[in-house]
Write a protein that holds these residues in place. Structure first.
Motif, PDB file in Angstrom:
ATOM      1  N   GLU A  60     -15.105  -1.316  -7.521  1.00 31.28           N
ATOM      2  CA  GLU A  60     -14.687  -1.818  -6.171  1.00 31.28           C
ATOM      3  C   GLU A  60     -13.134  -1.808  -6.164  1.00 31.28           C
ATOM      4  O   GLU A  60     -12.487  -1.437  -5.051  1.00 31.28           O
ATOM      5  N   VAL A  61     -12.670  -2.124  -7.090  1.00 26.96           N
ATOM      6  CA  VAL A  61     -11.169  -2.136  -7.264  1.00 26.96           C
ATOM      7  C   VAL A  61     -10.444  -0.560  -6.977  1.00 26.96           C
ATOM      8  O   VAL A  61      -9.514  -0.473  -6.148  1.00 26.96           O
ATOM      9  N   ASN A  62     -11.273   0.351  -7.452  1.00 27.10           N
ATOM     10  CA  ASN A  62     -10.840   1.854  -7.293  1.00 27.10           C
ATOM     11  C   ASN A  62     -11.122   2.085  -5.699  1.00 27.10           C
ATOM     12  O   ASN A  62     -10.157   2.917  -5.231  1.00 27.10           O
ATOM     13  N   LYS A  63     -12.045   1.781  -5.042  1.00 28.93           N
ATOM     14  CA  LYS A  63     -12.380   1.951  -3.752  1.00 28.93           C
ATOM     15  C   LYS A  63     -10.984   1.542  -2.694  1.00 28.93           C
ATOM     16  O   LYS A  63     -10.684   2.008  -1.866  1.00 28.93           O
ATOM     17  N   MET A  64     -10.596   0.086  -3.411  1.00 30.92           N
ATOM     18  CA  MET A  64      -9.638  -0.414  -2.445  1.00 30.92           C
ATOM     19  C   MET A  64      -8.327   0.479  -2.863  1.00 30.92           C
ATOM     20  O   MET A  64      -7.697   0.512  -1.905  1.00 30.92           O
ATOM     21  N   GLU A  65      -8.162   1.021  -3.876  1.00 37.64           N
ATOM     22  CA  GLU A  65      -6.988   1.643  -4.150  1.00 37.64           C
ATOM     23  C   GLU A  65      -6.863   2.863  -3.246  1.00 37.64           C
ATOM     24  O   GLU A  65      -5.756   3.122  -2.606  1.00 37.64           O
ATOM     25  N   VAL A  66      -8.002   3.607  -3.077  1.00 36.21           N
ATOM     26  CA  VAL A  66      -8.037   4.542  -1.957  1.00 36.21           C
ATOM     27  C   VAL A  66      -7.932   4.270  -0.792  1.00 36.21           C
ATOM     28  O   VAL A  66      -7.105   5.121   0.168  1.00 36.21           O
ATOM     29  N   LYS A  67      -8.441   3.115  -0.418  1.00 35.37           N
ATOM     30  CA  LYS A  67      -8.461   2.783   1.105  1.00 35.37           C
ATOM     31  C   LYS A  67      -7.042   2.407   1.488  1.00 35.37           C
ATOM     32  O   LYS A  67      -6.638   2.859   2.551  1.00 35.37           O
ATOM     33  N   ILE A  68      -6.186   1.890   0.586  1.00 34.32           N
ATOM     34  CA  ILE A  68      -4.955   1.332   0.911  1.00 34.32           C
ATOM     35  C   ILE A  68      -3.950   2.600   0.789  1.00 34.32           C
ATOM     36  O   ILE A  68      -3.215   2.617   1.564  1.00 34.32           O
ATOM     37  N   ASP A  69      -4.071   3.219  -0.219  1.00 30.11           N
ATOM     38  CA  ASP A  69      -3.388   4.566  -0.356  1.00 30.11           C
ATOM     39  C   ASP A  69      -3.543   5.347   0.964  1.00 30.11           C
ATOM     40  O   ASP A  69      -2.457   5.869   1.495  1.00 30.11           O
ATOM     41  N   LYS A  70      -4.664   5.504   1.470  1.00 25.69           N
ATOM     42  CA  LYS A  70      -5.044   6.172   2.907  1.00 25.69           C
ATOM     43  C   LYS A  70      -4.232   5.594   4.068  1.00 25.69           C
ATOM     44  O   LYS A  70      -3.512   6.172   4.783  1.00 25.69           O
ATOM     45  N   GLU A  71      -4.366   4.309   4.033  1.00 23.38           N
ATOM     46  CA  GLU A  71      -3.690   3.196   5.077  1.00 23.38           C
ATOM     47  C   GLU A  71      -1.991   3.646   4.979  1.00 23.38           C
ATOM     48  O   GLU A  71      -1.287   3.829   6.193  1.00 23.38           O
ATOM     49  N   THR A  72      -1.448   3.436   3.833  1.00 25.91           N
ATOM     50  CA  THR A  72       0.040   3.732   3.546  1.00 25.91           C
ATOM     51  C   THR A  72       0.394   5.121   3.956  1.00 25.91           C
ATOM     52  O   THR A  72       1.616   5.009   4.646  1.00 25.91           O
ATOM     53  N   THR A  73      -0.367   6.007   3.655  1.00 29.81           N
ATOM     54  CA  THR A  73       0.022   7.511   3.753  1.00 29.81           C
ATOM     55  C   THR A  73      -0.049   7.707   5.422  1.00 29.81           C
ATOM     56  O   THR A  73       0.976   8.453   5.848  1.00 29.81           O
ATOM     57  N   SER A  91       6.627  -0.599  -1.720  1.00 26.60           N
ATOM     58  CA  SER A  91       6.058  -2.009  -2.614  1.00 26.60           C
ATOM     59  C   SER A  91       4.789  -1.698  -2.641  1.00 26.60           C
ATOM     60  O   SER A  91       4.260  -2.353  -3.725  1.00 26.60           O
ATOM     61  N   VAL A  92       3.982  -1.768  -1.574  1.00 24.38           N
ATOM     62  CA  VAL A  92       2.627  -1.875  -1.367  1.00 24.38           C
ATOM     63  C   VAL A  92       2.035  -0.851  -2.274  1.00 24.38           C
ATOM     64  O   VAL A  92       1.059  -1.108  -3.033  1.00 24.38           O
ATOM     65  N   SER A  93       2.436   0.456  -2.211  1.00 23.65           N
ATOM     66  CA  SER A  93       1.921   1.438  -2.931  1.00 23.65           C
ATOM     67  C   SER A  93       2.198   1.253  -4.326  1.00 23.65           C
ATOM     68  O   SER A  93       1.067   1.580  -5.116  1.00 23.65           O
ATOM     69  N   LYS A  94       2.984   1.018  -4.990  1.00 26.13           N
ATOM     70  CA  LYS A  94       3.250   0.841  -6.133  1.00 26.13           C
ATOM     71  C   LYS A  94       2.462  -0.461  -6.728  1.00 26.13           C
ATOM     72  O   LYS A  94       2.279  -0.339  -7.888  1.00 26.13           O
ATOM     73  N   THR A  95       2.508  -1.593  -5.878  1.00 29.41           N
ATOM     74  CA  THR A  95       1.828  -2.618  -6.492  1.00 29.41           C
ATOM     75  C   THR A  95       0.044  -2.352  -6.508  1.00 29.41           C
ATOM     76  O   THR A  95      -0.438  -2.858  -7.404  1.00 29.41           O
ATOM     77  N   VAL A  96      -0.232  -1.586  -5.616  1.00 32.10           N
ATOM     78  CA  VAL A  96      -1.612  -1.043  -5.580  1.00 32.10           C
ATOM     79  C   VAL A  96      -1.846  -0.393  -6.845  1.00 32.10           C
ATOM     80  O   VAL A  96      -3.031  -0.306  -7.505  1.00 32.10           O
ATOM     81  N   ASN A  97      -0.841   0.516  -7.407  1.00 31.31           N
ATOM     82  CA  ASN A  97      -1.200   1.352  -8.608  1.00 31.31           C
ATOM     83  C   ASN A  97      -1.400   0.473  -9.675  1.00 31.31           C
ATOM     84  O   ASN A  97      -1.863   0.722 -10.781  1.00 31.31           O
ATOM     85  N   ASP A  98      -0.390  -0.596  -9.699  1.00 30.43           N
ATOM     86  CA  ASP A  98      -0.529  -1.560 -10.920  1.00 30.43           C
ATOM     87  C   ASP A  98      -1.734  -2.453 -10.816  1.00 30.43           C
ATOM     88  O   ASP A  98      -2.234  -2.513 -11.820  1.00 30.43           O
ATOM     89  N   LEU A  99      -2.206  -2.691  -9.743  1.00 29.96           N
ATOM     90  CA  LEU A  99      -3.491  -3.449  -9.629  1.00 29.96           C
ATOM     91  C   LEU A  99      -4.743  -2.689 -10.253  1.00 29.96           C
ATOM     92  O   LEU A  99      -5.507  -3.234 -10.919  1.00 29.96           O
ATOM     93  N   GLU A 100      -4.615  -1.239  -9.805  1.00 29.50           N
ATOM     94  CA  GLU A 100      -5.641  -0.468 -10.273  1.00 29.50           C
ATOM     95  C   GLU A 100      -5.555  -0.216 -11.938  1.00 29.50           C
ATOM     96  O   GLU A 100      -6.666  -0.346 -12.490  1.00 29.50           O
ATOM     97  N   ARG A 101      -4.331  -0.400 -12.470  1.00 32.96           N
ATOM     98  CA  ARG A 101      -4.218  -0.295 -13.670  1.00 32.96           C
ATOM     99  C   ARG A 101      -4.779  -1.594 -14.667  1.00 32.96           C
ATOM    100  O   ARG A 101      -5.246  -1.493 -15.590  1.00 32.96           O
ATOM    101  N   ILE A 102      -4.329  -2.725 -13.853  1.00 32.91           N
ATOM    102  CA  ILE A 102      -4.970  -3.951 -14.266  1.00 32.91           C
ATOM    103  C   ILE A 102      -6.451  -3.899 -14.628  1.00 32.91           C
ATOM    104  O   ILE A 102      -6.979  -4.205 -15.409  1.00 32.91           O
ATOM    105  N   GLY A 103      -7.312  -3.160 -13.333  1.00 31.41           N
ATOM    106  CA  GLY A 103      -8.308  -3.338 -13.493  1.00 31.41           C
ATOM    107  C   GLY A 103      -8.967  -2.559 -14.729  1.00 31.41           C
ATOM    108  O   GLY A 103      -9.900  -2.844 -15.189  1.00 31.41           O
ATOM    109  N   ASP A 104      -8.439  -1.371 -14.813  1.00 31.39           N
ATOM    110  CA  ASP A 104      -8.743  -0.712 -15.841  1.00 31.39           C
ATOM    111  C   ASP A 104      -8.674  -1.196 -17.327  1.00 31.39           C
ATOM    112  O   ASP A 104      -9.484  -1.263 -17.975  1.00 31.39           O
ATOM    113  N   GLU A 105      -7.584  -2.000 -17.380  1.00 34.17           N
ATOM    114  CA  GLU A 105      -7.386  -2.877 -18.853  1.00 34.17           C
ATOM    115  C   GLU A 105      -8.714  -3.886 -18.820  1.00 34.17           C
ATOM    116  O   GLU A 105      -8.940  -4.332 -20.015  1.00 34.17           O
TER     117      GLU A 105
END
Length: 237
Positions: A60-73, A91-105
């Protein structure tokens, strides 16, 4: 907190796009916070069901990452934002990346819970694990709150907490190594705990990154790789 807000535009659609990106970021952050909490509980209780739930949540986190990346692009392509708006999107783009990494951890922690269950023993006695886990969960929550409020003072507090977590992590690692040397029978379990501690420490690092994104957004200053004293000077200017 500085007197700062995201620019308002004559285009209601542009305002709506920026707000949607912010809202989705906060939603993603909420999912990640839950993921950390469930992962920690799965580890302490050696609960396979919770561990599997944590791993599923990562999709679910990964899906949100893709969704927000599309929006910002799309915002970058259509609106060509400048100044504050551009910093916001970055800042949104970088934060999304960090959140995805947190999900991985968090998923890695859940996997260690599954590994511990195979030995039929949990991480009893490792009080540092619970403490550090709770600390970094609070850091993630605080960093997201700082982003929502554009609060650089709260963001700086997260940076200070990260230093404390790093010290506690190093102490916990030394303690575990000592236990393994004293009783080789604990090696397998201790290694699982070590990997979990490392994952929590990395989550703390990502929370720190999010806090730095807040400072960049509000102050327009990149404070990565700077000492706390220098960052504090930046905030006081």
């Amino acid at each position: 907190m500085p007197n700062f807000s995201i620019d308002q535009h004559t285009s209601a659609q542009f305002n709506a796009e920026l707000e949607e990106a912010r809202k989705n970021l906060m939603e993603m952050g909420g999912i990640v916070e839950q993921q950390i909490e469930i992962a920690l509980k799965s580890l302490i209780d050696v609960d396979i069901e919770l561990a599997e739930k944590t791993i599923k949540m990562d999709k679910e986190v990964n899906k949100m990452e893709v969704k927000i990346d599309k929006e910002t692009t799309q915002i970058l392509a259509k609106r060509h934002p400048a100044a504050t708006d551009l910093r916001f999107i970055i800042s949104v783009s970088k934060t999304v990346n960090d959140l995805e990494r947190i999900g991985d951890e968090a998923s890695k922690i859940a996997q260690q819970s599954i590994e511990l269950s195979k030995d039929g023993a949990g991480p009893q006695g490792y009080v540092e694990l619970r403490h550090i886990g709770e600390k970094v969960r609070e850091m993630v929550q605080a960093s997201l709150d700082a982003f929502a409020r554009l609060d650089t003072d709260a963001a700086f507090e997260v940076l200070q907490q990260d230093k404390k977590v790093d010290l506690e992590y190093n102490t916990a690692v030394r303690t575990l190594v000592t236990k393994m040397m004293e009783d080789p029978r604990t090696i397998t379990r201790a290694i699982n705990v070590l990997w979990s501690l490392r994952a929590f420490e990395r989550i703390g690092d990502h929370a720190r990154n999010i806090a730095m994104n807040v400072i960049y957004l509000v102050k327009g200053k990149d404070v990565r790789h700077k000492k706390l004293e220098k960052i504090e000077e930046t905030l006081n200017k």
